[in-house]
Design a protein around this motif. Structure first.
Motif, PDB file in Angstrom:
ATOM      1  N   GLU A  56       0.854  -1.185   0.000  1.00  0.00           N
ATOM      2  CA  GLU A  56       0.000   0.000   0.000  1.00  0.00           C
ATOM      3  C   GLU A  56       0.888   1.231   0.000  1.00  0.00           C
ATOM      4  OE1 GLU A  56      -4.298  -0.284   1.854  1.00  0.00           O
ATOM      5  OE2 GLU A  56      -2.882   0.573   3.262  1.00  0.00           O
ATOM      6  N   SER A  57       0.619   2.149  -0.908  1.00  0.00           N
ATOM      7  CA  SER A  57       1.385   3.390  -0.962  1.00  0.00           C
ATOM      8  C   SER A  57       0.423   4.560  -1.088  1.00  0.00           C
ATOM      9  CB  SER A  57       2.365   3.374  -2.145  1.00  0.00           C
ATOM     10  OG  SER A  57       1.695   3.088  -3.349  1.00  0.00           O
ATOM     11  N   SER A  58       0.752   5.648  -0.406  1.00  0.00           N
ATOM     12  CA  SER A  58      -0.090   6.847  -0.489  1.00  0.00           C
ATOM     13  C   SER A  58       0.800   8.088  -0.498  1.00  0.00           C
ATOM     14  CB  SER A  58      -1.090   6.898   0.675  1.00  0.00           C
ATOM     15  OG  SER A  58      -0.422   6.840   1.911  1.00  0.00           O
ATOM     16  N   LYS A  60       0.574  12.582  -0.803  1.00  0.00           N
ATOM     17  CA  LYS A  60      -0.284  13.757  -0.722  1.00  0.00           C
ATOM     18  C   LYS A  60       0.566  15.018  -0.773  1.00  0.00           C
ATOM     19  CE  LYS A  60      -3.833  16.002   2.133  1.00  0.00           C
ATOM     20  NZ  LYS A  60      -4.643  15.918   3.350  1.00  0.00           N
ATOM     21  N   SER A  79      -4.115  13.965  -3.553  1.00  0.00           N
ATOM     22  CA  SER A  79      -3.581  12.733  -2.969  1.00  0.00           C
ATOM     23  C   SER A  79      -3.814  11.557  -3.913  1.00  0.00           C
ATOM     24  CB  SER A  79      -4.209  12.455  -1.608  1.00  0.00           C
ATOM     25  OG  SER A  79      -5.609  12.275  -1.732  1.00  0.00           O
ATOM     26  N   MET A  81      -3.559   7.097  -3.692  1.00  0.00           N
ATOM     27  CA  MET A  81      -3.338   5.890  -2.894  1.00  0.00           C
ATOM     28  C   MET A  81      -3.468   4.672  -3.803  1.00  0.00           C
ATOM     29  SD  MET A  81      -4.698   3.053  -1.193  1.00  0.00           S
ATOM     30  CE  MET A  81      -6.442   3.276  -0.964  1.00  0.00           C
ATOM     31  N   ARG A  82      -2.558   3.704  -3.610  1.00  0.00           N
ATOM     32  CA  ARG A  82      -2.641   2.453  -4.364  1.00  0.00           C
ATOM     33  C   ARG A  82      -2.580   1.281  -3.394  1.00  0.00           C
ATOM     34  NH1 ARG A  82       0.568   0.408  -9.758  1.00  0.00           N
ATOM     35  NH2 ARG A  82      -0.932  -1.226 -10.244  1.00  0.00           N
ATOM     36  N   HIS A  83      -3.428   0.285  -3.652  1.00  0.00           N
ATOM     37  CA  HIS A  83      -3.545  -0.897  -2.797  1.00  0.00           C
ATOM     38  C   HIS A  83      -3.385  -2.127  -3.693  1.00  0.00           C
ATOM     39  CE1 HIS A  83      -5.571  -3.359   0.404  1.00  0.00           C
ATOM     40  NE2 HIS A  83      -5.852  -4.092  -0.652  1.00  0.00           N
ATOM     41  N   LYS A 107      -6.961   1.822  -6.745  1.00  0.00           N
ATOM     42  CA  LYS A 107      -6.337   3.144  -6.740  1.00  0.00           C
ATOM     43  C   LYS A 107      -7.387   4.186  -6.368  1.00  0.00           C
ATOM     44  CE  LYS A 107      -3.683   1.804 -10.825  1.00  0.00           C
ATOM     45  NZ  LYS A 107      -4.577   0.800 -11.402  1.00  0.00           N
TER      46      LYS A 107
END
Length: 194
Positions: A56-58, A60, A79, A81-83, A107
């Motif tokens: 997981e990356s986020s 912002k 922002s 986010m990717r999961h 995403k």
């Protein structure tokens, strides 16, 4: 009866600077990588190589601008986010003909513009607009005594846009009240006022 392993590695960072007296810019980042051993209830007991992994990356970025001696504060942020998750069960000696892999890729992108106007020491007004797009796809493949199986969902996306206004007040530092209205428009389900 056995202990199942769990490993989680995370790193996060925040960097900010002020190019002007009334302007500040901040950047945030976070990354998580984890692995979990999963139990599986069946006639042979636990499956030792059934493993769930997650990345997981986020990120912002936010800019804060103060105008009119701090009476009007604007915040513009974006922002992402990717999961990425995967549950993988490989064939083993007890289950030589059984294996599966389940993968999910999600995403989320969001842009938000918020304005806070300080009317006086006790009252302020908030007005903003935000839009968020979510995308996801999944892929499931398995092998068993009944043959191969596949279930693939190609990437789909949805966008929600909202506009909101809110009035906040406090009386004698003991009573706090908020009244707000929000309009949301969902790409699939339509719009609603709250």
């Amino acid at each position: 009866p056995e202990n199942d392993a769990y490993v989680n590695n995370s790193v996060s960072a925040r960097v900010g600077f002020s190019p002007l007296k009334n302007l500040s810019i901040d950047f945030f980042a976070r990354f998580t990588d984890s692995q979990t051993d999963l139990d599986q209830s069946e006639k042979y007991g636990d499956d030792p190589n059934f493993i769930y992994t997650l990345e997981e990356s986020s990120y912002k970025a936010a800019a804060n601008l103060l105008l009119f001696d701090g009476v009007w504060k604007q915040t513009l942020s974006a922002s992402f986010m990717r999961h990425l998750s995967r549950a993988k069960d490989e064939a083993d000696d007890l289950r030589p003909s059984t294996s599966s892999i389940n993968a999910l890729d999600g995403k989320r992108t969001k842009i938000d513009w918020q304005n806070i106007v300080t009317i006086n020491r006790l009252n302020n007004f908030v007005l903003g607009i935000e839009t968020e797009t979510e995308k996801a796809s999944s892929d499931y493949q398995s092998e068993s005594a009944w043959g191969p199986y596949s279930s693939v969902f190609p990437e789909q996306s949805l966008t929600t846009t909202g506009i909101y206004g809110q009035f906040q007040t406090r009386i004698l530092n003991t009573l706090f009240a908020t009244a707000g209205v929000r309009y949301d428009k969902h790409q699939k389900f339509g719009s609603v006022v709250t």
